[in-house]
Design a protein around this motif. Structure first.
Motif, PDB file in Angstrom:
ATOM      1  N   MET A  27       0.838  -1.201   0.000  1.00  0.00           N
ATOM      2  CA  MET A  27       0.000   0.000   0.000  1.00  0.00           C
ATOM      3  C   MET A  27       0.868   1.244   0.000  1.00  0.00           C
ATOM      4  O   MET A  27       1.756   1.395   0.827  1.00  0.00           O
ATOM      5  CB  MET A  27      -0.901   0.015   1.230  1.00  0.00           C
ATOM      6  CG  MET A  27      -1.760   1.272   1.354  1.00  0.00           C
ATOM      7  SD  MET A  27      -2.813   1.219   2.827  1.00  0.00           S
ATOM      8  CE  MET A  27      -1.599   1.282   4.127  1.00  0.00           C
ATOM      9  N   LYS A  39       1.538   4.949   0.871  1.00  0.00           N
ATOM     10  CA  LYS A  39       0.986   5.741   1.968  1.00  0.00           C
ATOM     11  C   LYS A  39       0.342   7.033   1.491  1.00  0.00           C
ATOM     12  O   LYS A  39      -0.684   7.449   2.042  1.00  0.00           O
ATOM     13  CB  LYS A  39       2.092   6.026   2.983  1.00  0.00           C
ATOM     14  CG  LYS A  39       2.574   4.791   3.729  1.00  0.00           C
ATOM     15  CD  LYS A  39       3.604   5.141   4.788  1.00  0.00           C
ATOM     16  CE  LYS A  39       4.043   3.899   5.557  1.00  0.00           C
ATOM     17  NZ  LYS A  39       5.044   4.198   6.593  1.00  0.00           N
ATOM     18  N   SER A  58      -5.755   0.401  -1.674  1.00  0.00           N
ATOM     19  CA  SER A  58      -5.461  -0.588  -0.640  1.00  0.00           C
ATOM     20  C   SER A  58      -5.387  -1.979  -1.244  1.00  0.00           C
ATOM     21  O   SER A  58      -5.901  -2.227  -2.344  1.00  0.00           O
ATOM     22  CB  SER A  58      -6.536  -0.552   0.455  1.00  0.00           C
ATOM     23  OG  SER A  58      -7.812  -0.852  -0.089  1.00  0.00           O
ATOM     24  N   LYS A  88      -5.741  -7.310   2.182  1.00  0.00           N
ATOM     25  CA  LYS A  88      -5.492  -7.438   3.615  1.00  0.00           C
ATOM     26  C   LYS A  88      -5.591  -6.109   4.341  1.00  0.00           C
ATOM     27  O   LYS A  88      -5.935  -6.066   5.527  1.00  0.00           O
ATOM     28  CB  LYS A  88      -4.116  -8.055   3.846  1.00  0.00           C
ATOM     29  CG  LYS A  88      -4.018  -9.511   3.423  1.00  0.00           C
ATOM     30  CD  LYS A  88      -2.651 -10.080   3.750  1.00  0.00           C
ATOM     31  CE  LYS A  88      -2.565 -11.557   3.365  1.00  0.00           C
ATOM     32  NZ  LYS A  88      -1.228 -12.126   3.692  1.00  0.00           N
ATOM     33  N   GLU A  89      -5.291  -5.023   3.660  1.00  0.00           N
ATOM     34  CA  GLU A  89      -5.264  -3.705   4.302  1.00  0.00           C
ATOM     35  C   GLU A  89      -6.584  -2.952   4.188  1.00  0.00           C
ATOM     36  O   GLU A  89      -6.769  -1.928   4.827  1.00  0.00           O
ATOM     37  CB  GLU A  89      -4.162  -2.849   3.673  1.00  0.00           C
ATOM     38  CG  GLU A  89      -2.771  -3.417   3.833  1.00  0.00           C
ATOM     39  CD  GLU A  89      -1.803  -2.876   2.806  1.00  0.00           C
ATOM     40  OE1 GLU A  89      -0.591  -2.950   3.058  1.00  0.00           O
ATOM     41  OE2 GLU A  89      -2.251  -2.395   1.756  1.00  0.00           O
ATOM     42  N   ARG A  90      -7.510  -3.471   3.387  1.00  0.00           N
ATOM     43  CA  ARG A  90      -8.698  -2.692   3.014  1.00  0.00           C
ATOM     44  C   ARG A  90      -9.556  -2.320   4.222  1.00  0.00           C
ATOM     45  O   ARG A  90     -10.051  -1.192   4.327  1.00  0.00           O
ATOM     46  CB  ARG A  90      -9.507  -3.492   1.995  1.00  0.00           C
ATOM     47  CG  ARG A  90     -10.549  -2.662   1.247  1.00  0.00           C
ATOM     48  CD  ARG A  90     -10.804  -3.262  -0.115  1.00  0.00           C
ATOM     49  NE  ARG A  90      -9.641  -3.099  -0.980  1.00  0.00           N
ATOM     50  CZ  ARG A  90      -9.194  -4.045  -1.807  1.00  0.00           C
ATOM     51  NH1 ARG A  90      -9.777  -5.232  -1.852  1.00  0.00           N
ATOM     52  NH2 ARG A  90      -8.154  -3.807  -2.571  1.00  0.00           N
ATOM     53  N   PHE A 138      -8.615  -1.923   7.365  1.00  0.00           N
ATOM     54  CA  PHE A 138      -7.931  -0.919   8.180  1.00  0.00           C
ATOM     55  C   PHE A 138      -8.018   0.455   7.522  1.00  0.00           C
ATOM     56  O   PHE A 138      -8.279   1.459   8.192  1.00  0.00           O
ATOM     57  CB  PHE A 138      -6.469  -1.314   8.371  1.00  0.00           C
ATOM     58  CG  PHE A 138      -5.684  -0.344   9.213  1.00  0.00           C
ATOM     59  CD1 PHE A 138      -5.943  -0.201  10.564  1.00  0.00           C
ATOM     60  CD2 PHE A 138      -4.691   0.437   8.642  1.00  0.00           C
ATOM     61  CE1 PHE A 138      -5.224   0.699  11.341  1.00  0.00           C
ATOM     62  CE2 PHE A 138      -3.966   1.338   9.406  1.00  0.00           C
ATOM     63  CZ  PHE A 138      -4.236   1.467  10.754  1.00  0.00           C
ATOM     64  N   HIS A 184      -8.441  -7.309   9.298  1.00  0.00           N
ATOM     65  CA  HIS A 184      -7.230  -7.981   8.834  1.00  0.00           C
ATOM     66  C   HIS A 184      -7.270  -9.456   9.198  1.00  0.00           C
ATOM     67  O   HIS A 184      -6.763 -10.314   8.459  1.00  0.00           O
ATOM     68  CB  HIS A 184      -5.984  -7.390   9.525  1.00  0.00           C
ATOM     69  CG  HIS A 184      -5.467  -6.141   8.898  1.00  0.00           C
ATOM     70  ND1 HIS A 184      -4.682  -6.126   7.777  1.00  0.00           N
ATOM     71  CD2 HIS A 184      -5.620  -4.848   9.255  1.00  0.00           C
ATOM     72  CE1 HIS A 184      -4.370  -4.871   7.472  1.00  0.00           C
ATOM     73  NE2 HIS A 184      -4.928  -4.089   8.365  1.00  0.00           N
TER      74      HIS A 184
END
Length: 383
Positions: free
Chosen positions: A1, A3, A124, A127-129, A131, A261
């Motif tokens: 991802m 930043k 994203s 796995k990060e979506r 968060f 996650h």
């Protein structure tokens, strides 16, 4: 991802909540009624027509953007249009002009939300979506509180309020215009709207969302009335209770995002339905002491709802149809925001303005997330 795109995307949640709080909820309707000689009827009609025009338009523009890979272009055009019309409000002093500008501005604002939510996929990874979505929701709640306080205490007139709102919105929206991009499409897909209508799991999900957000909108709109009429709280006490809920919504949003996650968002979402049903029952059984605990629970449930809902939609949708499907979900949410006031108002009209009426209306609202839970279970069995 990456930043920069992620934080730029999340900051727009701050900006859009500023618009929602200052323009849609508080200062613009008060200006229409108290200064320009309009009525709540004028505002509600223009708002409703603008919302539904935008959502129907969003299905068309979303389809085109999905097919061509232009959703970031449409998003940025909508955001820049909102900025332009926000600054224009500073110079307006007539009812017709104000309502006309609001109609177009709100149309672009609603469009921006459809494209914004679909861009979560682009900023994203899987796995990060959750968060990333949670961070956006948390920042959004902060934006709503901060913008109301700043505008209320720094502005001496409605025009100054709109100027301050325009400046805050621009500051937090511009990064998304500059740094958020759609992923490059390797191939182009032709989207058939009829095929989406025939997607049974998708429409079970949309129906479940409508039932759950109906209860959520009912809470947002009528919580202060319930606290006043049933529990006899003063305005200051009501503000404190709602602020407490907001604080825990801010804290809970990234926490729920982090949890997503570890667990399946699609499976986790069913427990949000049950949580809403049980929280409404707790509200009906609460007293002047336990209501603070109930407020905390509702704050956590609100952030859980908004954080998880868009992640689930992305999880169950083809990437090339995301914006189109978000337009359908937006239509579902807006229908919910109309249904809950009609139910509440109908119950109170029939039973009369008394505490018992508000309890009955609240109990009826509690049934919606319970029905939504069973609809969502049907959806889970089809996926």
């Amino acid at each position: 991802m990456k930043k920069l795109p992620f934080f730029s995307w999340a900051l727009f949640d701050f900006a859009e909540t500023v618009f929602s709080a200052n323009i849609i909820s508080v200062f613009f309707p008060l200006w229409i009624i108290n200064t320009l000689g309009g009525s709540s009827y004028h505002y509600s009609i223009v708002y409703s027509i603008s919302v539904f025009t935008s959502i129907l338009l969003g299905i068309v523009t979303g389809k085109f953007a999905d097919e061509r890979g232009y959703k970031d272009v449409f998003f940025k055009f909508a955001v820049l249009s909102v900025i332009f019309f926000l600054f224009t409000l500073y110079f307006i002093d007539s009812l017709i002009a104000a309502l006309s500008i609001f109609f177009v501005m709100n149309l672009f604002y609603q469009q921006s939300l459809i494209f914004y939510n679909s861009l979560l996929y682009d900023v994203s990874t899987d796995k990060e979506r959750g968060f990333v979505s949670g961070i956006g929701v948390g920042i959004g709640y902060i934006g709503g509180v901060v913008s109301l306080l700043i505008s209320n205490y720094l502005a001496d007139s409605p025009s100054q309020t709109f100027l301050i709102t325009a400046l805050i919105f621009t500051f937090f929206a511009i990064p998304s215009v500059l740094f958020v991009r759609s992923k490059k499409k390797e191939r182009f897909f032709k989207i058939n709207i009829k095929e989406i209508f025939r997607d049974k799991p998708f429409f079970l999900f949309i129906l479940a969302v409508l039932l759950l957000t109906d209860a959520a909108h009912g809470l947002i709109i009528f919580m202060s009335i319930y606290l006043n009429k049933v529990m006899l709280f003063s305005q200051d006490q009501i503000v404190n209770i709602i602020a407490l809920a907001g604080i825990f919504a801010i804290i809970c949003a990234p926490a729920v995002g982090f949890l997503l996650h570890k667990v399946s968002p699609v499976r986790f979402f069913q427990f949000v339905f049950l949580g809403w049903f049980l929280a409404f029952l707790a509200l009906l059984a609460s007293n002047r002491f336990t209501i603070y605990i109930v407020a905390i629970v509702f704050g956590m449930l609100l952030s859980s709802l908004w954080t998880t809902m868009r992640v689930v939609l992305i999880s169950i949708s083809p990437e090339h149809q995301l914006t189109t499907r978000f337009a359908f979900m937006a239509l579902s949410e807006r229908m919910a925001s109309i249904v809950s006031p009609l139910i509440w108002g109908g119950v109170v009209f029939i039973l009369g303005e008394k505490a018992f009426s508000y309890k009955v209306a609240t109990f009826i609202l509690s049934i919606f997330p319970l029905i939504g839970f069973f609809v969502y279970r049907m959806f889970l069995r089809t996926t």
